[in-house]
Design an enzyme around this catalytic site. Structure first.
Site, mmCIF file in Angstrom:
data_model
loop_
_atom_site.group_PDB
_atom_site.id
_atom_site.type_symbol
_atom_site.label_atom_id
_atom_site.label_comp_id
_atom_site.label_asym_id
_atom_site.label_seq_id
_atom_site.Cartn_x
_atom_site.Cartn_y
_atom_site.Cartn_z
ATOM 1 N N LEU B 124 0.962 -1.130 0.091
ATOM 2 C CA LEU B 124 0.107 0.266 -0.401
ATOM 3 C C LEU B 124 1.249 1.421 -0.044
ATOM 4 O O LEU B 124 0.237 1.542 -0.992
ATOM 5 C CB LEU B 124 -1.178 0.053 1.756
ATOM 6 C CG LEU B 124 -1.727 1.084 2.008
ATOM 7 C CD1 LEU B 124 -2.483 1.408 1.161
ATOM 8 C CD2 LEU B 124 -2.162 1.310 2.958
ATOM 9 N N ASN B 128 4.896 8.823 -1.222
ATOM 10 C CA ASN B 128 4.485 10.447 -1.071
ATOM 11 C C ASN B 128 2.730 10.316 -0.747
ATOM 12 O O ASN B 128 1.477 10.281 -0.730
ATOM 13 C CB ASN B 128 3.739 10.652 -2.121
ATOM 14 C CG ASN B 128 5.731 11.222 -2.542
ATOM 15 O OD1 ASN B 128 6.453 11.842 -1.766
ATOM 16 N ND2 ASN B 128 5.340 11.022 -3.596
ATOM 17 N N ALA B 129 2.695 8.226 -0.140
ATOM 18 C CA ALA B 129 1.549 7.660 0.080
ATOM 19 C C ALA B 129 1.967 7.098 1.775
ATOM 20 O O ALA B 129 1.869 6.222 1.737
ATOM 21 C CB ALA B 129 1.166 6.746 -0.365
ATOM 22 N N ILE B 156 7.867 -2.012 2.053
ATOM 23 C CA ILE B 156 6.865 -3.689 2.357
ATOM 24 C C ILE B 156 7.259 -4.301 2.965
ATOM 25 O O ILE B 156 8.762 -5.253 1.881
ATOM 26 C CB ILE B 156 6.783 -3.972 0.527
ATOM 27 C CG1 ILE B 156 6.224 -2.503 0.250
ATOM 28 C CG2 ILE B 156 5.325 -5.064 0.832
ATOM 29 C CD1 ILE B 156 4.299 -2.073 0.555
ATOM 30 N N ASP B 239 -8.344 -2.694 9.362
ATOM 31 C CA ASP B 239 -9.284 -3.244 10.332
ATOM 32 C C ASP B 239 -9.026 -4.115 11.131
ATOM 33 O O ASP B 239 -9.145 -4.529 12.338
ATOM 34 C CB ASP B 239 -11.038 -2.107 10.018
ATOM 35 C CG ASP B 239 -11.735 -1.362 9.889
ATOM 36 O OD1 ASP B 239 -10.558 -0.480 10.056
ATOM 37 O OD2 ASP B 239 -12.826 -0.917 8.738
ATOM 38 N N ARG B 267 19.485 -9.628 40.469
ATOM 39 C CA ARG B 267 20.584 -8.118 41.123
ATOM 40 C C ARG B 267 20.936 -7.637 42.086
ATOM 41 O O ARG B 267 19.515 -7.692 42.635
ATOM 42 C CB ARG B 267 20.422 -7.634 39.516
ATOM 43 C CG ARG B 267 20.731 -5.934 40.023
ATOM 44 C CD ARG B 267 22.413 -5.733 39.548
ATOM 45 N NE ARG B 267 23.006 -4.452 39.489
ATOM 46 C CZ ARG B 267 23.536 -4.648 38.851
ATOM 47 N NH1 ARG B 267 25.440 -5.732 38.949
ATOM 48 N NH2 ARG B 267 24.390 -3.360 38.897
ATOM 49 N N GLU B 363 1.391 0.207 10.121
ATOM 50 C CA GLU B 363 -0.190 -0.266 9.869
ATOM 51 C C GLU B 363 -1.245 0.890 10.471
ATOM 52 O O GLU B 363 -1.973 0.390 10.595
ATOM 53 C CB GLU B 363 0.080 -0.983 10.708
ATOM 54 C CG GLU B 363 -0.141 -2.830 9.696
ATOM 55 C CD GLU B 363 -0.240 -3.764 9.713
ATOM 56 O OE1 GLU B 363 -1.268 -3.894 9.787
ATOM 57 O OE2 GLU B 363 0.295 -4.696 9.804
ATOM 58 N N GLY B 364 -0.699 2.430 10.430
ATOM 59 C CA GLY B 364 -0.835 3.619 10.700
ATOM 60 C C GLY B 364 -0.754 3.905 12.350
ATOM 61 O O GLY B 364 -0.880 3.324 12.753
ATOM 62 N N THR B 365 0.003 5.336 11.711
ATOM 63 C CA THR B 365 0.440 5.697 12.824
ATOM 64 C C THR B 365 -0.757 5.526 14.500
ATOM 65 O O THR B 365 -1.357 5.770 13.983
ATOM 66 C CB THR B 365 1.434 6.946 12.794
ATOM 67 O OG1 THR B 365 0.213 7.898 12.744
ATOM 68 C CG2 THR B 365 2.368 7.050 11.431
#
Lengths: 397, 385, 260
Positions: B124, B128-129, B156, B239, B267, B363-365
């Site tokens: 996708l 520029n996209a 990709i 989605d 520790r 997958e979308g910020t």
């Protein structure tokens, strides 16, 4: 398990006699009889038109009929490329001790080697050597080896049989035990005799090497054990010792397996660790690969090799080829230095026959101290570099 | 906490955990260091039927849903997000076919995808996209019985290693977002090549490449759905995939939390294990609470998706947003709990922190997720009036 | 081709600890697993099935809970599972175990039997070769590679300590395999689902026509007399003092013994 003729059903037709490849079926009177040459190959079972030949099992908990007829200790002397192996000499050492306790003779079986090697076995302690130099026995093959050994046992009835717990011994000895319907104890690390009952006490690591077990075979004879290599001390060499060498006929052997090719590949590390006079070994207490660098330095000044416990190998601090113990190598160096090894039985069984064991561990309760000749309670990261330094000074390096 | 998983879901979780612990953990540092594609692990996943999880049984899959996929992705992410990205991107590339593919397309591709014999990638994003998917410049023009593709896709996942690509391209630029269509393109098609392989901050076991189309001709029937539906295909795909990204956030956070607790118990400072220090306990308490909250949200949304609900955009965006923010925060805190050790490559948490960052971006910020949620809120409020 | 794989459910011995006071094994909480070598046997059989065609039956002898081990084997790709379970089998040593498994294999029918080289709880490596003897078939132990199977025979590589032998064996035959032979796969989801539903065939001593006097304790020539932890070496010396002093005394001891 034995094959028997049901005399009530046998008609004396003799059909079975010729069917036996081992000439174990003979006519006694007008009935067939199966003698001790029987190899339980079962070929005859289907040839009898009357169905008179049957397989019969006997409970192992009942004393076998000819129990007391068995006497003497027999060892299987493994050869590789015609030369008697170390483990055979170790078995002579162990076998001699047992023979003394039982007041009996010690004999050896040598397959696929020449008479000169039989002489060696006598010098190392055998009273009698049964030898078969046949070509088909030069290279190890399960079925011929099992057949020859079984018929020798049936003929001479030894009380105890020892073989090396090597790939060879562990592969074909079970066939012999199955055929003779007797017990077999694998991979023994200690052997003894019960003075009262004359029973053979076979001691071995059990349960993944977490504990030791004593195994008996009280009602069947012979008693058979495979013995872990490099654990027993070799017999005593005496150039002047004499004994009897008996040729065994081993013709007409057949086998359903055939060795097509034999390829040698020896791991250098394995040789290194099993032949080293000094082994410096580390366990979980070494903390990581860096701890093993300290051990390498110590091993270097001592011209020794580096060993490891399973815990250290599982942590991937050092490759498996260095592992000492039940699931690794068995070693028997002059000096074994165990550093940060707690001493689980699984490790001990691989190194406890070392001449001198030095244990360094911060936990005074660690079981490793139970087998140690010298114990140092302390921090390995302090003690080992100091030891390396002092040895270096002493040697003027 | 018990999430009342069914017997089958529990089984999936156990197997995925076994793969993660036995096959992924031992090699994750090396894969990261060498930026090596995890083919061996993909083979294990294929042999274990993991690729067929969400594919219907009629195509050789197991017919499970979003929750099962989320469970598997979570377990893999606990070990390595590079590996789970490779696995999850395969699902992402498959959704266009699963949701919009024709029977022929499904019959042709889904069995191979289910068996894991062919990997999939989704194309996708372009130079520029990114967040603005409508800016796509790759074109597809019909020439007789063939579509001709031209343009370059960027960043990709699985590019070059996958055999099957689902691509969004413009079929009518004048229509804007409504001028996009989805296509399936196979590796090896003349005119289809791979450009630069990216060097990344994290998820370095996964591969990220350019896809280059130069007069690449594919059959007319390779369009997925109808002409002009490309944007809808892309949005519906995202989605469905968002719960998976959320699951990655939960998994990486859980992995980091486990490491931090283990370290804090061992520790010793000031004469005692640092876990006995309340300041450390409080950090761990917050981390654990956030992981549980994120998991609850992701599982609930996955169950909602599996119920067949249509309005999943808002909730799946919430799951992605929250769980990946938790992933980033918890991995960062794990590094903090472990101090200098946490910062060193000898321990796995610095890698987890680097890996977690991408989850807030791809997958979308997470800003776009907030947009999606915000717009849904406006729509809901308007419809109540 | 019909393959029978013999497996054993064992306690994970690497998890077993010793109670130092009683010298007994602490088995509580120790998980039961498929003997690790047997996983390689299952894998070897499943690969033969995948490369040609074969039906793989897994066989185990044990209590009802050994079903779990059989189901796990099915989840890795075995077709059928047989559990030999009968109270008469209790107390079997290697001889009686081999006899029982051999009788069962005869009942099931086979062209090839594959076993792991040994079980980690007993480490005897005897049951496979003993079984072969009872079945009157050839065996090859310590197999690290199955080179090929053609018609009536197979060619395998067996480890021999200092290398390996290439051995041809006629079928039917029995192999015991070592870890080097393959890397066992993890179960698959479909396999797990099948394993959940698969019918485990249960066989008793009567079902396999076994001679009752040769089963279990009755059929076991060996007995365990006792178990114990190794003894303390009597002549050990603990070296005291500072690290410096400890090492000095160690070095002087070693010099006396002419070790350095």
């Amino acid at each position: 398990m034995i094959i028997k003729v049901d005399v009530d059903v046998c008609t004396g037709c003799e059909t079975c006699v010729d069917s036996c490849p081992h000439t174990a079926i003979v006519m006694e009177g007008d009935k067939a009889f199966i003698n001790e040459y029987c190899q339980v190959c079962r070929i005859c079972l289907s040839t009898c038109p009357e169905g008179a030949i049957k397989e019969i099992g006997e409970s192992m908990q009942k004393k076998q009929d000819d129990f007391t007829a068995y006497k003497g200790v027999l060892i299987f002397a493994e050869q590789r490329e015609g030369k008697v192996t170390q483990v055979a000499l170790e078995l002579l050492g162990a076998g001699r001790k047992l023979a003394e306790k039982l007041d009996c003779s010690l004999s050896a079986v040598l397959l696929g080697a020449d008479r000169g090697e039989a002489d060696e076995l006598i010098k190392w302690g055998a009273d009698t050597v049964y030898i078969s130099s046949g070509d088909e026995l030069r290279h190890f093959n399960d079925e011929p080896y099992a057949a020859v050994l079984t018929s020798l046992i049936k003929k001479h009835k030894p009380e105890i049989i020892l073989a090396g717990a090597t790939p060879i011994g562990r592969s074909f000895i079970p066939r012999v035990a199955a055929r003779l319907s007797t017990g077999l104890t694998a991979d023994c690390t200690s052997l003894d005799i019960d003075a009262e009952t004359r029973d053979f006490l076979q001691i071995r690591p059990a349960f993944g090497g977490n504990i030791m077990a004593t195994i008996l075979c009280p009602n069947r004879r012979p008693q058979i054990a495979t013995v872990r290599p490099r654990v027993m001390k070799k017999g005593e060499f005496d150039e002047g010792r004499t004994g009897e060498i008996i040729e065994v006929d081993a013709s007409g052997l057949d086998s359903r397996t055939k060795v097509l090719e034999s390829i040698k590949e020896v791991s250098e590390v394995a040789v290194n660790i099993q032949e080293a006079d000094v082994i410096v070994a580390g366990g979980r207490g070494m903390g990581g690969p860096d701890g093993f660098k300290l051990l390498e330095e110590l091993a270097e000044v001592l011209d020794g090799a580096v060993g490891a416990s399973r815990a250290a190998v599982d942590e991937e601090w050092i490759p498996y080829s260095h592992q000492v113990g039940q699931t690794g190598k068995t070693v028997c160096p002059k000096v074994y230095i165990a550093c940060g090894i707690s001493g689980a039985v699984q490790h001990l069984v691989g190194m406890q026959s070392s001449d001198i064991i030095i244990a360094i561990n911060k936990n005074p309760e660690a079981p490793i101290f139970n087998v140690a000749s010298f114990g140092i309670v302390g921090d390995v990261f302090e003690v080992i570099p100091l030891l390396t330094k002092k040895i270096r000074e002493a040697k003027g390096l | 906490m018990d999430y009342f998983l069914t017997e089958d879901q529990q089984m999936i979780k156990e197997l995925a955990a076994q793969i993660a612990d036995e096959k992924v953990v031992p090699v994750r540092a090396e894969l990261d260091e060498k930026e090596e594609f995890p083919w061996e692990i993909m083979k294990v996943l294929a042999q274990s039927d993991m690729f067929g999880l969400f594919i219907p049984e009629e195509y050789g899959g197991l017919g499970a849903g979003a929750l099962e996929l989320a469970i598997a992705v979570e377990e893999l992410s606990r070990a390595c997000v590079g590996v789970s990205t490779t696995y999850a991107a395969n699902a992402l590339g498959t959704y266009p076919l699963l949701l919009f593919g024709s029977d022929e397309q499904k019959n042709k591709y889904l069995p191979d995808i289910a068996s894991g014999s062919r990997l999939v990638a989704f194309g996708l994003t372009e130079a520029n996209a990114g967040s603005d998917a409508a800016g796509i410049q790759t074109t597809a023009t019909l020439d007789g019985d063939e579509w001709v593709l031209n343009g370059t896709k960027q960043w990709i996942t699985n590019g070059g290693e996958a055999e099957i690509y689902t691509i969004i391209a413009m079929t009518d630029k004048s229509k804007g977002a409504r001028g996009a269509s989805a296509f399936v393109v196979e590796k090896g098609t003349p005119g289809f090549s791979f450009g630069k392989k990216e060097k990344k901050m994290g998820i370095r076991a996964s591969i990220t490449s350019e896809l280059v189309f130069e007069d690449c001709r594919i059959p007319k029937d390779n369009i997925i759905g109808k002409k002009g539906m490309g944007f809808i295909v892309a949005m519906k795909t995202l989605d469905h995939s968002r719960t998976g990204v959320g699951a990655q956030g939960v998994g990486v956070a859980q992995g980091a939390l486990d490491e931090a607790i283990k370290f804090a118990r061992e520790r010793v400072q000031f004469g005692k294990p640092i876990i006995s220090i309340q300041a450390v306990q409080h950090m761990l308490a917050d981390m654990a609470t956030e992981v549980e909250a994120a998991r609850s949200l992701v599982y609930s949304v996955a169950r909602y998706v599996d119920s067949g609900a249509k309005d999943i955009s808002k909730v799946s965006a919430m799951a992605k947003l929250y769980a990946t923010d938790v992933g980033m925060k918890v991995t960062t805190d794990a590094v903090q709990v472990m101090g200098g050790s946490g910062y060193m490559r000898e321990y796995p948490v610095e890698k987890m922190m680097r890996d977690a960052k991408i989850l807030q971006i791809y997958e979308g910020t997470n800003q776009i997720q907030r947009n999606v949620i915000g717009q849904a809120l406006i729509k809901e409020a308007a419809s109540k009036k | 081709m019909k393959i029978v794989v013999c497996i054993k459910q064992v306690p994970d011995t690497s998890e077993v600890r010793i109670n130092p006071e009683t010298n007994t094994l602490i088995r509580d909480g120790v998980p039961s697993i498929i003997n690790p070598y047997d996983l390689h046997a299952i894998e070897a059989a499943v690969r033969i099935k995948e490369e040609g065609s074969a039906n793989v039956t897994v066989l185990t002898m044990g209590p009802p809970q050994a079903e779990d081990a059989l189901r796990e084997a099915v989840s890795m790709g075995a077709d059928e599972a047989v559990l030999l379970t009968d109270r008469a089998f209790a107390g079997s040593d290697t001889w009686a175990t081999a006899y029982t498994l051999a009788k069962a294999a005869e009942t099931i029918g086979f062209d090839l039997i594959i076993c792991g080289k040994q079980a980690i709880d007993g480490d005897t490596a005897q049951v496979g070769p003993e079984m072969a003897e009872f079945l009157n078939i050839p065996h090859v132990a310590y197999v690290k590679n199955i080179e090929k199977i053609n018609g009536g025979s197979l060619i395998v590589h067996r480890l021999m300590g200092e290398g390996h032998d290439v051995v041809e064996a006629s079928l039917p035959a029995l192999l015991t395999v070592v870890r080097e032979i393959n890397e066992p796969r993890l179960p698959s989801l479909k396999g797990k689902m099948r394993a959940k539903k698969v019918e485990i065939k249960k066989l008793s001593g009567d079902d396999i026509n076994a001679d009752g006097s040769l089963l279990g304790l009755n059929g076991s020539p060996t007995q365990v007399k006792n178990i114990f932890a190794p003894e303390v070496k009597k002549d050990r010396k603990m070296l005291e003092g500072s690290p410096d002093e400890q090492i000095e005394s160690l070095l002087s001891e070693l010099k006396t013994l002419k070790c350095i």
